[in-house]
Design a protein around this motif. Structure first.
Motif, PDB file in Angstrom:
ATOM      1  N   HIS A  72      -6.448   0.750   2.603  1.00 35.37           N
ATOM      2  CA  HIS A  72      -6.179   1.496   3.871  1.00 35.37           C
ATOM      3  C   HIS A  72      -6.137   2.980   3.573  1.00 35.37           C
ATOM      4  O   HIS A  72      -6.793   3.293   2.320  1.00 35.37           O
ATOM      5  N   HIS A  74      -5.567   7.289   4.083  1.00 35.89           N
ATOM      6  CA  HIS A  74      -4.713   8.054   4.150  1.00 35.89           C
ATOM      7  C   HIS A  74      -5.287   9.170   4.864  1.00 35.89           C
ATOM      8  O   HIS A  74      -6.250   9.846   4.134  1.00 35.89           O
ATOM      9  N   SER A  82       2.786   5.263  -0.326  1.00 37.37           N
ATOM     10  CA  SER A  82       4.270   5.615   0.350  1.00 37.37           C
ATOM     11  C   SER A  82       5.177   4.583  -0.154  1.00 37.37           C
ATOM     12  O   SER A  82       4.710   3.435  -0.803  1.00 37.37           O
ATOM     13  N   ASP A  85       4.329   1.579   1.425  1.00 35.87           N
ATOM     14  CA  ASP A  85       3.178   0.966   0.742  1.00 35.87           C
ATOM     15  C   ASP A  85       3.639   0.198  -0.561  1.00 35.87           C
ATOM     16  O   ASP A  85       2.980  -1.282  -0.752  1.00 35.87           O
ATOM     17  N   ILE A  98      -6.317   2.635  -1.753  1.00 35.73           N
ATOM     18  CA  ILE A  98      -6.192   3.645  -0.772  1.00 35.73           C
ATOM     19  C   ILE A  98      -7.035   4.690  -0.923  1.00 35.73           C
ATOM     20  O   ILE A  98      -7.798   5.006  -1.999  1.00 35.73           O
TER      21      ILE A  98
HETATM   22 ZN   LIG Z   1      -0.446   4.148   2.752  1.00 34.82          ZN
END
Ligand SMILES: [Zn+2]
Length: 124
Positions: A72, A74, A82, A85, A98
């Motif tokens: 994913h 950011h 996070s 996450d 990420i």
């Molecule tokens: Zn994230």
């Protein structure tokens, strides 16, 4: 626990493109592996994207034994996972990529299910 992960260069470039296309939103997807190399991404359904967090749910995981990781983006220059996450990583296992803003090769960081760093090796 994996300490490195291999990813096909074409896939990596495609992921960077997706991250740029979705910006300022996040995108999220699942990574399929073939012979130990990430080769394909399955983009998570659009309803699961948010401005602040890409929303993964373990119950929405596709049933596919070749899925060995997630990716994913950011929208900020910070590839640290996070709390949400990390929670997700621990449930899923595998390797989690990420891609942080500005979405270049240098802004790609991978983590194990424990949140520990995983080295990304690009395969041509
Ligand atoms: Zn994230």
């Amino acid at each position: 626990m994996k300490t490195s992960v291999r990813i096909r260069r074409e896939l990596l470039e495609y992921l960077l493109e997706l991250a740029r296309d979705f910006y300022p939103n996040e995108f999220a997807g699942f990574l399929r592996e073939r012979d130990g190399v990430f080769e394909e991404v399955l983009i998570a359904p659009a309803g699961h994207f948010g401005r602040n967090s890409a929303f993964f749910n373990t119950w929405m995981l596709p049933m596919d034994e070749n899925i060995k990781g997630t990716v994913h983006s950011h929208p900020v220059p910070n590839a640290r996972p996070s709390t949400a996450d990390l929670q997700f990583f621990s449930k899923f296992g595998g390797v989690h990529i990420i891609i942080a803003y500005p979405f270049t090769e240098e802004s790609i960081v991978a983590y194990g299910s424990d949140g520990g760093p995983v080295k990304v090796l690009i395969v041509d």
